[in-house]
Design a protein around this motif. Structure first.
Motif, PDB file in Angstrom:
ATOM      1  N   MET A 133     -45.564 -22.207 -24.393  1.00 48.68           N
ATOM      2  CA  MET A 133     -44.778 -21.843 -23.638  1.00 48.68           C
ATOM      3  C   MET A 133     -43.518 -21.376 -24.214  1.00 48.68           C
ATOM      4  N   SER A 134     -42.615 -20.532 -23.672  1.00 48.45           N
ATOM      5  CA  SER A 134     -41.008 -20.602 -24.365  1.00 48.45           C
ATOM      6  C   SER A 134     -40.104 -21.183 -23.436  1.00 48.45           C
ATOM      7  N   VAL A 135     -39.367 -21.642 -24.052  1.00 45.78           N
ATOM      8  CA  VAL A 135     -38.194 -22.439 -23.332  1.00 45.78           C
ATOM      9  C   VAL A 135     -36.823 -21.835 -23.504  1.00 45.78           C
ATOM     10  N   ALA A 136     -35.829 -21.847 -22.765  1.00 46.36           N
ATOM     11  CA  ALA A 136     -34.459 -21.791 -22.785  1.00 46.36           C
ATOM     12  C   ALA A 136     -33.884 -23.057 -22.629  1.00 46.36           C
ATOM     13  N   TYR A 137     -32.723 -23.602 -23.406  1.00 49.50           N
ATOM     14  CA  TYR A 137     -32.122 -24.659 -23.070  1.00 49.50           C
ATOM     15  C   TYR A 137     -30.874 -24.425 -22.529  1.00 49.50           C
ATOM     16  N   HIS A 138     -30.535 -24.952 -21.333  1.00 52.01           N
ATOM     17  CA  HIS A 138     -29.232 -25.089 -20.659  1.00 52.01           C
ATOM     18  C   HIS A 138     -28.345 -26.107 -21.241  1.00 52.01           C
ATOM     19  N   HIS A 139     -27.291 -25.992 -22.043  1.00 50.14           N
ATOM     20  CA  HIS A 139     -26.525 -27.006 -22.386  1.00 50.14           C
ATOM     21  C   HIS A 139     -25.387 -27.273 -21.175  1.00 50.14           C
ATOM     22  N   SER A 140     -25.567 -28.508 -20.514  1.00 46.47           N
ATOM     23  CA  SER A 140     -24.663 -28.771 -19.408  1.00 46.47           C
ATOM     24  C   SER A 140     -23.260 -29.200 -20.064  1.00 46.47           C
ATOM     25  N   CYS A 141     -22.126 -28.916 -19.180  1.00 47.95           N
ATOM     26  CA  CYS A 141     -20.830 -29.015 -19.771  1.00 47.95           C
ATOM     27  C   CYS A 141     -20.377 -30.429 -19.991  1.00 47.95           C
ATOM     28  N   HIS A 142     -20.925 -31.502 -19.388  1.00 47.62           N
ATOM     29  CA  HIS A 142     -20.343 -32.895 -19.547  1.00 47.62           C
ATOM     30  C   HIS A 142     -20.973 -33.351 -21.028  1.00 47.62           C
ATOM     31  N   MET A 143     -22.095 -33.040 -21.198  1.00 48.92           N
ATOM     32  CA  MET A 143     -22.917 -33.357 -22.402  1.00 48.92           C
ATOM     33  C   MET A 143     -22.373 -32.563 -23.476  1.00 48.92           C
ATOM     34  N   LEU A 144     -22.080 -31.569 -23.514  1.00 51.31           N
ATOM     35  CA  LEU A 144     -21.641 -30.523 -24.586  1.00 51.31           C
ATOM     36  C   LEU A 144     -20.152 -30.730 -24.962  1.00 51.31           C
ATOM     37  N   ARG A 145     -19.191 -31.003 -23.949  1.00 50.72           N
ATOM     38  CA  ARG A 145     -17.984 -31.088 -24.046  1.00 50.72           C
ATOM     39  C   ARG A 145     -17.311 -32.294 -24.136  1.00 50.72           C
ATOM     40  N   GLU A 146     -17.887 -33.431 -23.383  1.00 47.06           N
ATOM     41  CA  GLU A 146     -17.449 -34.767 -23.097  1.00 47.06           C
ATOM     42  C   GLU A 146     -18.116 -35.826 -24.252  1.00 47.06           C
ATOM     43  N   LEU A 147     -19.576 -35.544 -24.192  1.00 44.86           N
ATOM     44  CA  LEU A 147     -20.353 -36.463 -25.101  1.00 44.86           C
ATOM     45  C   LEU A 147     -20.698 -35.860 -26.405  1.00 44.86           C
ATOM     46  N   ARG A 148     -20.508 -34.659 -26.620  1.00 47.84           N
ATOM     47  CA  ARG A 148     -20.580 -33.931 -27.789  1.00 47.84           C
ATOM     48  C   ARG A 148     -21.917 -33.908 -28.284  1.00 47.84           C
ATOM     49  N   VAL A 149     -22.860 -33.918 -27.139  1.00 44.63           N
ATOM     50  CA  VAL A 149     -24.462 -34.009 -27.354  1.00 44.63           C
ATOM     51  C   VAL A 149     -24.769 -32.460 -27.350  1.00 44.63           C
ATOM     52  N   GLU A 150     -25.196 -31.730 -28.530  1.00 47.23           N
ATOM     53  CA  GLU A 150     -25.532 -30.677 -28.500  1.00 47.23           C
ATOM     54  C   GLU A 150     -26.892 -30.581 -29.250  1.00 47.23           C
ATOM     55  N   GLN A 151     -27.270 -30.912 -30.541  1.00 46.29           N
ATOM     56  CA  GLN A 151     -28.488 -30.731 -31.296  1.00 46.29           C
ATOM     57  C   GLN A 151     -29.305 -31.418 -30.706  1.00 46.29           C
ATOM     58  N   GLN A 152     -29.164 -32.615 -30.104  1.00 41.10           N
ATOM     59  CA  GLN A 152     -30.264 -33.491 -29.932  1.00 41.10           C
ATOM     60  C   GLN A 152     -31.539 -33.109 -28.873  1.00 41.10           C
ATOM     61  N   PRO A 153     -30.914 -32.533 -27.817  1.00 41.78           N
ATOM     62  CA  PRO A 153     -32.165 -31.961 -26.812  1.00 41.78           C
ATOM     63  C   PRO A 153     -32.919 -30.672 -27.701  1.00 41.78           C
ATOM     64  N   GLU A 154     -32.036 -29.959 -28.334  1.00 45.68           N
ATOM     65  CA  GLU A 154     -32.520 -28.671 -29.048  1.00 45.68           C
ATOM     66  C   GLU A 154     -33.679 -29.239 -29.994  1.00 45.68           C
ATOM     67  N   GLN A 155     -33.453 -30.258 -30.691  1.00 44.05           N
ATOM     68  CA  GLN A 155     -34.342 -30.881 -31.709  1.00 44.05           C
ATOM     69  C   GLN A 155     -35.648 -31.649 -31.193  1.00 44.05           C
TER      70      GLN A 155
END
Length: 245
Positions: A133-155
């Protein structure tokens, strides 16, 4: 590691399967999972609307429930709720003058983790999707801008055999939900969701839309259904759980 699960309202009321998947992947990573009794809402809707006293009354109940559990980590399968607990609870209780609760919240914040943030540190078994399957990941605002969680879900997604993660230009763009923002400014909220989904359809047709916040996924799924768009959404916990050996 003992992990106490903060279920979140969205998972409890609208997507209990996400809760089941969260427990499954945490156990696969070696965690002993507990679900503290007495937890309710994190208070974010009232806090975002300016009703600090009402938010504190709700949050205080969940704070007591989570603090009573001596688990090493509090895990939250939603960036928005994780942000409320870790970032805004101390501020909320200071605003209402409850300094004892604020101190308790600061202590709890130190052991609170968003789900993918924690999973990225655990010894997960080899994961493989049952079908390609192919997937596209959505970075939610709170994770990205408040928690600075960006690479972990993609990894985490990249580590699953049979999954191809496709990049898309709107991956870090807000979906327009924003809690009560979608109620106060529905036309703007809808336009933001439709624009994001339109970009996905153009750049990654057929990709499954994966995210780590049930609220974002519900916003985009319901808009897609309204517009007759056949986009499938999945919480990342569901994707990982389905790939467990």
């Amino acid at each position: 590691m003992r992990a106490a699960l903060f279920v979140t309202c969205m998972v409890d009321l609208f997507a209990p399967e996400v809760g089941d998947a969260t427990v499954a992947v945490l156990r696969a990573g070696g965690c002993d999972v507990t679900v503290p009794r007495g937890q309710v809402c994190c208070g974010q809707p009232a806090w975002n609307s300016g009703f600090a006293d009402d938010a504190a009354a709700v949050a205080r109940t969940s704070l007591a429930a989570l603090s009573a559990d001596d688990a090493e980590v509090i895990v939250v399968p939603a960036g928005s709720c994780a942000t409320m607990i870790r970032v805004f609870w101390p501020e909320l209780f200071e605003v209402v003058g409850d300094h004892e609760a604020a101190a308790q919240a600061r202590a709890l914040a130190g052991r609170t983790r968003e789900l993918t943030e924690l999973l990225a540190t655990l010894p997960m078994p080899p994961l493989a999707a049952t079908e390609a399957m192919s997937v596209a990941y959505h970075h939610s605002c709170h994770m990205l801008r408040e928690l600075r969680v960006e690479q972990q879900p993609e990894q985490l997604l990249d580590a699953v055999g049979g999954i191809e993660r496709v990049d898309w230009s709107a991956g870090q763009r807000c979906c327009g939900f924003g809690g009560l923002f979608s109620c106060k400014l529905p036309e703007t909220s809808v336009a933001m969701a439709d624009d994001k989904l339109g970009t996905l359809a153009e750049e990654a047709p057929g990709a499954i839309l994966v995210g780590a916040d049930t609220s974002c996924l519900m916003q985009m799924r319901t808009r897609a259904e309204h517009e007759g768009n056949p986009i499938v959404t999945r919480h990342i916990a569901e994707v990982l759980a389905a790939a467990l050996p």
